[in-house]
Structure formats: C-alpha cells, structure tokens
Write an enzyme that holds these catalytic residues in place. Structure first.
Site, PDB file in Angstrom:
ATOM      1  N   LYS A 175       0.834  -1.214   0.000  1.00  0.00           N
ATOM      2  CA  LYS A 175       0.000   0.000   0.000  1.00  0.00           C
ATOM      3  C   LYS A 175       0.869   1.267   0.000  1.00  0.00           C
ATOM      4  O   LYS A 175       0.742   2.148   0.867  1.00  0.00           O
ATOM      5  CB  LYS A 175      -0.979  -0.014   1.189  1.00  0.00           C
ATOM      6  CG  LYS A 175      -2.364   0.450   0.788  1.00  0.00           C
ATOM      7  CD  LYS A 175      -3.429   0.144   1.774  1.00  0.00           C
ATOM      8  CE  LYS A 175      -4.650   1.029   1.567  1.00  0.00           C
ATOM      9  NZ  LYS A 175      -5.143   1.103   0.183  1.00  0.00           N
TER      10      LYS A 175
HETATM   11  N1  PMP Z   1      -6.224  -3.810  -3.288  1.00  0.00           N
HETATM   12  C1  PMP Z   1      -5.830  -2.535  -3.389  1.00  0.00           C
HETATM   13  C2  PMP Z   1      -4.840  -2.172  -4.445  1.00  0.00           C
HETATM   14  C3  PMP Z   1      -6.348  -1.566  -2.509  1.00  0.00           C
HETATM   15  O1  PMP Z   1      -5.948  -0.289  -2.610  1.00  0.00           O
HETATM   16  C4  PMP Z   1      -7.289  -1.941  -1.537  1.00  0.00           C
HETATM   17  C5  PMP Z   1      -7.889  -0.904  -0.642  1.00  0.00           C
HETATM   18  N2  PMP Z   1      -7.148  -0.732   0.516  1.00  0.00           N
HETATM   19  C6  PMP Z   1      -7.662  -3.297  -1.459  1.00  0.00           C
HETATM   20  C7  PMP Z   1      -7.113  -4.203  -2.351  1.00  0.00           C
HETATM   21  C8  PMP Z   1      -8.589  -3.767  -0.386  1.00  0.00           C
HETATM   22  O2  PMP Z   1      -7.910  -3.810   0.840  1.00  0.00           O
HETATM   23  P1  PMP Z   1      -8.654  -3.588   2.225  1.00  0.00           P
HETATM   24  O3  PMP Z   1      -9.762  -4.585   2.251  1.00  0.00           O
HETATM   25  O4  PMP Z   1      -7.629  -3.858   3.251  1.00  0.00           O
HETATM   26  O5  PMP Z   1      -9.158  -2.204   2.226  1.00  0.00           O
END
Ligand code: PMP
Length: 325
Positions: A175
C-alpha cells in the site's frame, strides 16, 4: 492560469461524499491541527516521489447509539507498521498510539456519518533525492464517505491493458503511495472506455485484483480468489470475507491462480475492499456474469459484511471499535 483536468471532466465520479463538518481537525506533525493549517512543502519527497505508505479505514455511523464503529482498525495499523519495516519508515508511534490518536480524532471531529479514515506515513523534510531511511511523519484525517462504488446495480468492468505492479518492482502488498499511479492508469482508462472499473492481471497474465480492491469469483458454489502471491494487496476485507463465508455460510474459499477466461465463465463475481465494501460485478469485458444480475451468494455475503461492520453480529464485535460521539 487555471488548469483543467480533462479526466475530471469526462469521468463520472462514483463516490458520494456527505456533508463536511464546520471545524475539522487532522493529526499532523505530532498534534491535532486544524485542517487548513496542516500543509506540506512543495519540496516534500512524498509529494515529489510518492514515498508514502497509507491505509484506508472505514467507520460506520450507528445512529441508534450515536457511535462510530471502526472496522478492524488494529489490523489496518498492524499492516501499516509491517509495511513500514519493509520501507525503512518505522514510526515512533506504536500500534496502541496509532489507535488512540485515531479514536481521539474521530471524537474531536464528531462527524455523525459513515466516515473514511486516511492514515499516511510519509517521508518528511525537503530532500531532493528519492530515498527512504530518513525522517518520516505520521498523519491521519477523516472525511464523511458514502459509497465508493455502486453496491446494488452491478458493475461493468474490463480487464485492464495495464499490468499490476510486480512484487519485485513496487510490492502491491505494501500500500505504497507511488504504486497508485498504476491504479490511476487502469481506472482512468477503464472509465474513459465506459466501464465502471478494471481488473488487473499480473505480469504473468494471471488474475490479480481490482484497481483498488480485491476480487472474488463464485463458480459451482465455490468461492475463489487470487492467492497472496498474485501481486495483490492482502486486503483486510478479503480476509474478513474468507472468515465470514466459512463461518457463517459454510463456504470455504479457494485461494489459487486464476486464468483470465475463468473470469468470463464465473457464475458470480464481486469486488471487496474498505472503499469498495462488497460490490457485485455483472459484466466483464462486455460478457455478462451469470444471468447479468448481482448473484445470490454475493448478495448474502454483502449483507453479512454490512451486519458485521455495523457491529450487529456478536461473534465479530472484536472487529469493531466503538467510538461514542
Ligand atoms: N487492493 C488494493 C490495491 C487496494 O488499494 C485496496 C484498498 N485498501 C484493497 C485491495 C482492499 O484492501 P482492504 O480490504 O484492506 O481495504
């Protein structure tokens, strides 16, 4: 001179922000600061090179009790702390500090609505060279946020011509701010072509994830999602859905490599993520998924998700941090 962003003129925006409060605070450079006073230098390396790590957390407004239910806050901050080690950006604040700051901020801003919480760890100062391992700062802000993607209508998505950033280039599981240029390319092109969003393939051509969300397919009653080594962010919503489907629907998830053509032949498909929540997909590359309507398993999973994040299921109360406004 006023510059116009062409993309903004032509791309329908899907997020529906609700009202913004009068006085808004952010946590910035070690203290609660009025939003307008929290400013960064134009020479800041995180602005110049995307040298930042971030999280996106949701808080759900519970009108009956006047509380905000923050969903899996500790897990989000644990992911940020893990990733900070990878990028030599370990903050002085520990997990408990990060959670305490966030709760204090939510109370201070008192936004009586569903909210989005955006913590960021960024390289501070004004170094010209794009390096890590130097001073970093933590900040967090909150904002009222409704739907990021439509939840009822079913999304028409495409497979992006852009590939997901490989783990050996910019690790998608981290991230990292700069990696979202990859997301921006995919989603902008998809919307310019009339799609709601895009699915990335890995460099090897396997299914990876959505532009900023994870992807699940359902085929013959089986829940399938790309494995953790397919250049995905290891989503907290993904993990929650794997747990909910297993415990509440008796539906184990198979985490495996998925071919592109399996997308077109799935019975059901949906995106999931903190922003996206659980969003049904009803066509991929102009091919209808199942009968072209949100599937019944997807609808069940979506309801379970909302009951869980709104603290309605006692067995998942430990995932919700309740903040009294
Ligand atoms: N993939 C990406 C590239 C993202 O930016 C996100 C959003 N955070 C997700 C998947 C989903 O992750 P999460 O469920 O932890 O928000």
């Amino acid at each position: 001179m006023k510059l116009t962003n062409e993309a903004n003129m032509t791309i329908p925006t899907l997020s529906t922000d609700t009202q913004t409060p009068q006085t808004e605070y952010v946590y910035f450079e070690g203290k609660m600061t009025p939003f307008n006073e929290a400013t960064l230098s134009l020479r800041n390396p995180a602005f110049l090179y995307g040298t930042s790590l971030f999280e996106g957390i949701r808080g759900y407004w519970l009108p009956e009790t006047q509380q905000i239910s923050i969903f899996r806050m500790r897990e989000h901050y644990q992911r940020l702390l893990n990733n900070s080690r990878l990028f030599y950006m370990t903050p002085e604040l520990n997990l408990q500090d990060l959670c305490d700051i966030t709760v204090e901020l939510i109370q201070k801003n008192a936004m009586a609505s569903d909210i989005y919480i955006r913590p960021t760890l960024y390289i501070s100062g004004e170094t010209i060279a794009p390096t890590l391992s130097i001073a970093s700062e933590f900040c967090v802000w909150t904002k009222p946020l409704g739907e990021y993607l439509p939840l009822d209508k079913g999304l028409n998505v495409c497979v992006s011509t852009w590939r997901r950033v490989p783990d050996n280039a910019i690790p998608a599981r981290a991230k990292a701010g700069g990696a979202y240029m990859n997301t921006a390319l995919a989603v902008t092109d998809a919307r310019k072509m009339g799609f709601d969003d895009a699915i990335f393939l890995t460099d090897a051509g396997n299914v990876s994830e959505g532009s900023a969300m994870n992807l699940f397919l359902i085929k013959d009653g089986q829940l399938i999602t790309p494995g953790k080594t397919e250049d995905i962010l290891e989503g907290i919503t993904r993990d929650s859905i794997i747990t909910l489907a297993k415990n509440e629907l008796g539906m184990p998830t198979v985490e495996r490599t998925i071919d592109r053509t399996e997308l077109y032949l799935a019975d059901e498909a949906f995106f999931c993520g903190t922003g996206a929540q659980v969003a049904p997909i009803t066509s991929i590359d102009n091919r209808p998924i199942g009968n072209g309507h949100p599937g019944s398993w997807t609808t069940k999973i979506q309801k379970l998700y909302f009951d869980t994040v709104k603290n309605k299921l006692p067995q998942y109360h430990h995932w919700c941090t309740l903040v009294q406004l």
